[in-house]
Design a protein around this motif. Structure first.
Motif, short mmCIF file in Angstrom:
data_model
loop_
_atom_site.label_atom_id
_atom_site.label_comp_id
_atom_site.label_asym_id
_atom_site.label_seq_id
_atom_site.Cartn_x
_atom_site.Cartn_y
_atom_site.Cartn_z
N ALA A 90 0.81 -1.22 0.00
CA ALA A 90 0.00 0.00 0.00
C ALA A 90 0.84 1.26 0.00
N GLU A 91 1.90 1.27 0.82
CA GLU A 91 2.72 2.48 0.93
C GLU A 91 3.39 2.81 -0.40
N VAL A 92 3.89 1.79 -1.07
CA VAL A 92 4.57 2.00 -2.36
C VAL A 92 3.58 2.53 -3.39
N ASN A 93 2.39 1.96 -3.42
CA ASN A 93 1.38 2.44 -4.37
C ASN A 93 0.95 3.87 -4.07
N ALA A 94 0.79 4.19 -2.79
CA ALA A 94 0.39 5.55 -2.42
C ALA A 94 1.47 6.57 -2.79
N LEU A 95 2.71 6.23 -2.51
CA LEU A 95 3.81 7.14 -2.85
C LEU A 95 3.93 7.33 -4.36
N ALA A 96 3.70 6.26 -5.12
CA ALA A 96 3.78 6.35 -6.57
C ALA A 96 2.67 7.23 -7.14
N ASN A 97 1.56 7.32 -6.39
CA ASN A 97 0.42 8.12 -6.86
C ASN A 97 0.48 9.57 -6.42
N CYS A 98 1.61 9.97 -5.86
CA CYS A 98 1.76 11.37 -5.42
C CYS A 98 2.19 12.30 -6.55
N GLY A 99 2.37 11.75 -7.72
CA GLY A 99 2.69 12.58 -8.88
C GLY A 99 4.03 13.28 -8.82
N GLY A 100 4.97 12.71 -8.09
CA GLY A 100 6.30 13.30 -8.01
C GLY A 100 6.42 14.46 -7.05
N ALA A 101 5.35 14.76 -6.31
CA ALA A 101 5.39 15.87 -5.35
C ALA A 101 6.35 15.55 -4.21
N SER A 102 6.99 16.57 -3.67
CA SER A 102 7.85 16.40 -2.51
C SER A 102 7.01 16.02 -1.30
N LEU A 103 7.49 15.06 -0.54
CA LEU A 103 6.77 14.62 0.64
C LEU A 103 7.30 15.25 1.93
N GLU A 104 8.24 16.15 1.80
CA GLU A 104 8.76 16.82 3.00
C GLU A 104 7.63 17.60 3.67
N GLY A 105 7.48 17.35 4.97
CA GLY A 105 6.40 18.00 5.72
C GLY A 105 5.07 17.28 5.64
N SER A 106 5.01 16.17 4.93
CA SER A 106 3.75 15.44 4.76
C SER A 106 3.53 14.43 5.89
N THR A 107 2.29 13.91 5.94
CA THR A 107 1.94 12.84 6.88
C THR A 107 1.43 11.64 6.09
N VAL A 108 1.97 10.48 6.40
CA VAL A 108 1.54 9.24 5.77
C VAL A 108 0.67 8.47 6.76
N TYR A 109 -0.55 8.15 6.36
CA TYR A 109 -1.47 7.36 7.17
C TYR A 109 -1.52 5.95 6.58
N VAL A 110 -1.24 4.94 7.40
CA VAL A 110 -1.25 3.56 6.91
C VAL A 110 -1.90 2.67 7.96
N THR A 111 -2.68 1.71 7.48
CA THR A 111 -3.52 0.92 8.39
C THR A 111 -2.76 -0.18 9.14
N LEU A 112 -1.54 -0.49 8.70
CA LEU A 112 -0.73 -1.51 9.35
C LEU A 112 0.73 -1.08 9.31
N GLU A 113 1.47 -1.43 10.33
CA GLU A 113 2.89 -1.10 10.41
C GLU A 113 3.61 -1.44 9.11
#
Length: 360
Positions: A45-68
């Protein structure tokens, strides 16, 4: 996290024996990427979500994930590597993963890298979502789903075993949908002999459930529809050590997969069988009868989820079969109440669905 859980649910039936996982990336109050684990062996899930960010910088972002996030090399690289490379400021996790190769390790890696890590947001909801995965990890057994159809007066069949059809066509279609999400469909030898069922999924679902016959004496007939359709779905026969060798050889020659279960009684053999099925990667097993098998599972607290289809018909008969056999209870105050019950209609048939809480 609510959205991440919704995404995770889309993986049901496609990702097992892996857990269902969803992930949402938020920056400056806006969702900039989301994804879920779509298929066993595919990106998490994390890899798919990151790939769908359209190349945007994730600095300062929050990642919500349902499992460690995982931190080990399996069929895919560790998700912690992807998160470390993306450099979000914060990772919010619904629950820790009990898988031995993770078990807090992913959280520790992220925290050690300077990320803010928060655990437990909607944790109860995440545990309910992945209850089958958690049971398999913690107890080494599959999640057992009991299903039966009965008349308004609680009869599974008439005294002579007649049971077709109790429920509506719409209800039977719902059963096929459930089968298509499971790794196995289990019945006892009596049901296999009397009903001669197919136990296939029509139309096919995301999973092809193995037909599991609990048959101590390996008495399944070679002319049964189960064996005649063995090319459509596997047939597993769970026999005891007292089964005659020629019967075992006959079924093996017919293409059945045999599990010979040691143990001095039905309960011990059943315990062995469930552990063996879990070791084979089976997460969800649908049990469709009969009364003796359901009763054995119930007495041993191995039924986790229930679908009861109730038709507005009355059969009567003191010798007619009720759904749950076994020893049962003596006092009604000791009856097990189902949790999170849901009532739905399928044509003229009512379905009551709920959870026993036995695996908690």
């Amino acid at each position: 996290m609510h959205r991440a859980l919704q995404l995770a649910e889309q993986g049901r039936g496609h990702v097992e024996p892996n857990p269902m996982v969803g992930c949402v990336v938020v920056k400056e109050g806006q969702i900039i990427g989301e994804g879920y684990h779509e298929k066993f062996g595919g990106p998490h899930a994390e890899v798919n979500a990151l790939a769908n960010c359209g190349g945007a910088s994730l600095e300062g972002s929050t990642v919500y994930v349902t499992l460690e996030p995982c931190c080990h090399h399996g069929k895919t690289p560790p998700c912690t590597d992807a998160l470390l490379a993306a450099k979000p400021a914060r990772v919010v996790v619904a629950m820790q993963d009990p898988f031995p190769k993770v078990q807090g390790g992913g959280l520790q890696i992220l925290a050690s890298a300077g990320m803010e890590v928060c655990v437990g947001v909607l944790g109860d909801e995440a545990q309910r979502l992945n209850a089958p995965y958690l049971k398999r990890q913690r107890q080494g057994k599959p999640w057992m789903i009991a299903k039966w159809a009965m008349t308004l007066d609680g009869k599974l069949a008439t005294a002579n075993g007649s049971s077709k059809w109790i429920s509506s066509e719409e209800a039977r279609a719902e059963v096929h949908r459930i089968r298509g999400l499971c790794d196995g469909v289990m019945v006892g030898s009596g049901t296999a002999k009397l009903d001669d069922p197919l136990l296939t999924t029509r139309p096919p679902g995301p999973r092809t459930a193995a037909r599991i016959i609990v048959d101590s004496q390996a008495s399944l007939s070679e002319s049964s529809r189960l064996i005649e359709t063995i090319d459509q779905a596997p047939v597993i026969v769970a026999a005891s050590t007292s089964a005659r060798s020629e019967r075992l050889e006959r079924l093996q020659h017919a293409g059945c997969d045999l599990i010979v279960c040691p143990g001095n009684d039905h309960a011990a053999r059943l315990d062995f069988l469930l552990q063996e099925l879990a070791q084979r990667g089976m997460t969800n097993i649908l049990v469709e009868g009969g009364s003796q098998l359901l009763g054995l599972l119930w007495d041993n607290r191995q039924i986790d989820e229930v679908y009861t289809f109730i038709a507005p018909k009355i059969a009567g008969g003191k010798d007619a079969i009720s759904p749950i056999g076994g020893q049962g209870i003596l006092n009604m105050e000791d009856a097990t109440p189902l949790a999170e019950t849901e009532v739905r209609s399928f044509g003229h048939t009512i379905c009551v669905h709920g959870f026993t809480g036995f695996a908690a």
